[in-house]
Design a protein around this motif. Structure first.
Motif, PDB file in Angstrom:
ATOM      1  N   PRO A   1       0.797  -1.233   0.000  1.00  0.00           N
ATOM      2  CA  PRO A   1       0.000   0.000   0.000  1.00  0.00           C
ATOM      3  C   PRO A   1       0.825   1.276   0.000  1.00  0.00           C
ATOM      4  O   PRO A   1       0.396   2.280  -0.562  1.00  0.00           O
ATOM      5  CB  PRO A   1      -0.849  -0.135   1.274  1.00  0.00           C
ATOM      6  N   ASP A   2       2.004   1.264   0.630  1.00  0.00           N
ATOM      7  CA  ASP A   2       2.836   2.479   0.635  1.00  0.00           C
ATOM      8  C   ASP A   2       3.239   2.868  -0.784  1.00  0.00           C
ATOM      9  O   ASP A   2       3.242   4.056  -1.140  1.00  0.00           O
ATOM     10  CB  ASP A   2       4.084   2.268   1.496  1.00  0.00           C
ATOM     11  N   GLU A   3       3.584   1.864  -1.592  1.00  0.00           N
ATOM     12  CA  GLU A   3       3.969   2.143  -2.982  1.00  0.00           C
ATOM     13  C   GLU A   3       2.762   2.634  -3.783  1.00  0.00           C
ATOM     14  O   GLU A   3       2.881   3.559  -4.590  1.00  0.00           O
ATOM     15  CB  GLU A   3       4.554   0.881  -3.613  1.00  0.00           C
ATOM     16  N   LEU A   4       1.601   2.033  -3.553  1.00  0.00           N
ATOM     17  CA  LEU A   4       0.379   2.472  -4.224  1.00  0.00           C
ATOM     18  C   LEU A   4       0.079   3.928  -3.892  1.00  0.00           C
ATOM     19  O   LEU A   4      -0.197   4.744  -4.787  1.00  0.00           O
ATOM     20  CB  LEU A   4      -0.786   1.578  -3.808  1.00  0.00           C
ATOM     21  N   VAL A   5       0.118   4.267  -2.615  1.00  0.00           N
ATOM     22  CA  VAL A   5      -0.164   5.637  -2.190  1.00  0.00           C
ATOM     23  C   VAL A   5       0.839   6.599  -2.801  1.00  0.00           C
ATOM     24  O   VAL A   5       0.470   7.704  -3.254  1.00  0.00           O
ATOM     25  CB  VAL A   5      -0.151   5.727  -0.642  1.00  0.00           C
ATOM     26  N   ALA A   6       2.099   6.221  -2.846  1.00  0.00           N
ATOM     27  CA  ALA A   6       3.133   7.095  -3.407  1.00  0.00           C
ATOM     28  C   ALA A   6       2.860   7.382  -4.886  1.00  0.00           C
ATOM     29  O   ALA A   6       3.033   8.522  -5.350  1.00  0.00           O
ATOM     30  CB  ALA A   6       4.520   6.462  -3.233  1.00  0.00           C
ATOM     31  N   ARG A   7       2.432   6.363  -5.633  1.00  0.00           N
ATOM     32  CA  ARG A   7       2.141   6.582  -7.064  1.00  0.00           C
ATOM     33  C   ARG A   7       0.969   7.528  -7.260  1.00  0.00           C
ATOM     34  O   ARG A   7       1.014   8.415  -8.114  1.00  0.00           O
ATOM     35  CB  ARG A   7       1.834   5.234  -7.730  1.00  0.00           C
ATOM     36  N   VAL A   8      -0.089   7.349  -6.453  1.00  0.00           N
ATOM     37  CA  VAL A   8      -1.256   8.215  -6.589  1.00  0.00           C
ATOM     38  C   VAL A   8      -0.922   9.639  -6.157  1.00  0.00           C
ATOM     39  O   VAL A   8      -1.303  10.610  -6.809  1.00  0.00           O
ATOM     40  CB  VAL A   8      -2.432   7.661  -5.758  1.00  0.00           C
ATOM     41  N   ARG A   9      -0.183   9.778  -5.059  1.00  0.00           N
ATOM     42  CA  ARG A   9       0.188  11.114  -4.595  1.00  0.00           C
ATOM     43  C   ARG A   9       1.029  11.848  -5.634  1.00  0.00           C
ATOM     44  O   ARG A   9       0.818  13.036  -5.894  1.00  0.00           O
ATOM     45  CB  ARG A   9       0.937  11.008  -3.255  1.00  0.00           C
ATOM     46  N   ALA A  10       1.971  11.132  -6.244  1.00  0.00           N
ATOM     47  CA  ALA A  10       2.805  11.759  -7.278  1.00  0.00           C
ATOM     48  C   ALA A  10       1.980  12.188  -8.469  1.00  0.00           C
ATOM     49  O   ALA A  10       2.192  13.274  -9.051  1.00  0.00           O
ATOM     50  CB  ALA A  10       3.895  10.778  -7.716  1.00  0.00           C
ATOM     51  N   ALA A  11       1.002  11.362  -8.856  1.00  0.00           N
ATOM     52  CA  ALA A  11       0.146  11.727 -10.000  1.00  0.00           C
ATOM     53  C   ALA A  11      -0.698  12.933  -9.675  1.00  0.00           C
ATOM     54  O   ALA A  11      -0.889  13.831 -10.532  1.00  0.00           O
ATOM     55  CB  ALA A  11      -0.744  10.535 -10.365  1.00  0.00           C
ATOM     56  N   LEU A  12      -1.218  13.041  -8.455  1.00  0.00           N
ATOM     57  CA  LEU A  12      -2.029  14.201  -8.081  1.00  0.00           C
ATOM     58  C   LEU A  12      -1.191  15.462  -8.044  1.00  0.00           C
ATOM     59  O   LEU A  12      -1.659  16.541  -8.483  1.00  0.00           O
ATOM     60  CB  LEU A  12      -2.680  13.957  -6.706  1.00  0.00           C
ATOM     61  N   HIS A  13       0.016  15.380  -7.544  1.00  0.00           N
ATOM     62  CA  HIS A  13       0.884  16.570  -7.492  1.00  0.00           C
ATOM     63  C   HIS A  13       1.335  16.991  -8.881  1.00  0.00           C
ATOM     64  O   HIS A  13       1.522  18.182  -9.159  1.00  0.00           O
ATOM     65  CB  HIS A  13       2.090  16.292  -6.605  1.00  0.00           C
ATOM     66  N   ALA A  14       1.516  16.003  -9.771  1.00  0.00           N
ATOM     67  CA  ALA A  14       1.938  16.340 -11.132  1.00  0.00           C
ATOM     68  C   ALA A  14       0.848  17.114 -11.865  1.00  0.00           C
ATOM     69  O   ALA A  14       1.134  17.935 -12.721  1.00  0.00           O
ATOM     70  CB  ALA A  14       2.294  15.064 -11.890  1.00  0.00           C
TER      71      ALA A  14
END
Length: 300
Positions: free
Chosen positions: A287-300
């Motif tokens: 889940p940490d990796e999943l959250v990191a991918r979504v957070r990066a996409a939202l910030h981008a």
């Protein structure tokens, strides 16, 4: 029937006093271990049903299986997926009626004010709301997935099935049953109640959403229809942040035509300017990796 006939090898004795034709009730095989185990539980409940006392009913995990609700897999002590003979049935007794006692049956006692009894597909079971509050020892995300299943509203939309079908329960029903008395796992049930939504379509979607929300990300919209700039339908998205054009899609066991359709749908979303994050079962276990991918996409 004679005793000799009852001992013939073409009959099985799943419970004391019950005979069924050998393998006659074995559910049809399926690639989905969750669906197969659910079908096995329901088949065992049907075998035991003639023995139900008038004050008894199926409850807990057995009732959830009868309603078709998602449950975590039951495993043997060796870690294998439990087969039919390894699956205990949960049977509850109302008030002071005799306690259910049989090999392969876990008995419970409850009060009328603490439960609701319904009938579903010919079996006497606790209501969906009463079933949910009885399972407070399940992991949090599984409780949310179970609540999502019970409270799903079958809304209209492109290609959506069963439009207008009433939900099995409402969030208010769950709140009312939770407030009826002391419950095992009451604090966890209250936490899960705040996370339940009415438009989640699968337990894996529920798990993805919970992982994102519990990590502090905004609550995504669920199963929204996406259209391109010309108003043409592109596809339905499992979870989405429409303002940022970020879509999150859970990819289950895909085969043949379904796999090809999903490939084309995700390609169309990307062509329409959306960032698509594909979630597989291995990724959901990180889940940490999943959250990191979504957070990066939202910030981008």
């Amino acid at each position: 029937m004679t005793r000799a006939r009852l001992r013939r090898r073409d009959l099985d004795a799943p419970f004391f006093g019950v005979r069924v034709r050998a393998r006659a009730s074995e559910p049809i095989g399926t690639d989905d271990p969750y669906a197969r185990q659910r079908a096995l539980l329901v088949a065992r409940a049907r075998q035991y049903a003639p023995r139900l006392h008038t004050g008894h009913f199926f409850s807990h995990e057995t009732a959830a299986a009868v309603w078709g609700a998602p449950l975590p897999l039951q495993l043997t002590p060796h870690g294998a997926v439990a087969a039919s003979v390894d699956l205990d049935l949960h049977v509850s007794a109302l008030g002071h009626v005799p306690f259910p006692r049989a090999t392969g049956v876990k008995g419970h006692r409850t009060l009328l004010r603490m439960t609701e009894v319904s009938e579903h597909e010919g079996l006497r079971v606790s209501s969906p709301a009463a079933t949910w509050v009885s399972l407070g020892t399940l992991p949090l995300f599984d409780l949310v997935a179970l609540g999502d299943f019970c409270c799903r509203r079958w809304r209209s939309g492109r290609g959506r099935p069963h439009v207008g079908r009433p939900p099995l329960a409402t969030i208010e029903d769950l709140e009312r049953m939770l407030a009826a008395g002391r419950r095992r796992g009451a604090e966890r049930l209250r936490t899960a109640l705040a996370l339940i939504r009415e438009d989640s379509w699968s337990p894996r979607e529920s798990h993805v959403r919970c992982a994102l929300v519990m990590a502090g990300l905004p609550d995504p919209e669920l199963n929204i229809d996406v259209f391109d700039d010309r108003g043409r339908f592109v596809g339905c998205v499992d979870l989405a942040y429409p303002q940022q054009r970020v879509a999150i899609e859970y990819l289950g066991m895909l085969h043949g035509e379904q796999w090809a359709q999903d490939v084309e749908r995700l390609a169309a979303l990307r062509a329409a300017g959306w960032t698509v994050i594909e979630v597989t079962s291995p990724l959901l276990k990180r889940p940490d990796e999943l959250v990191a991918r979504v957070r990066a996409a939202l910030h981008a």
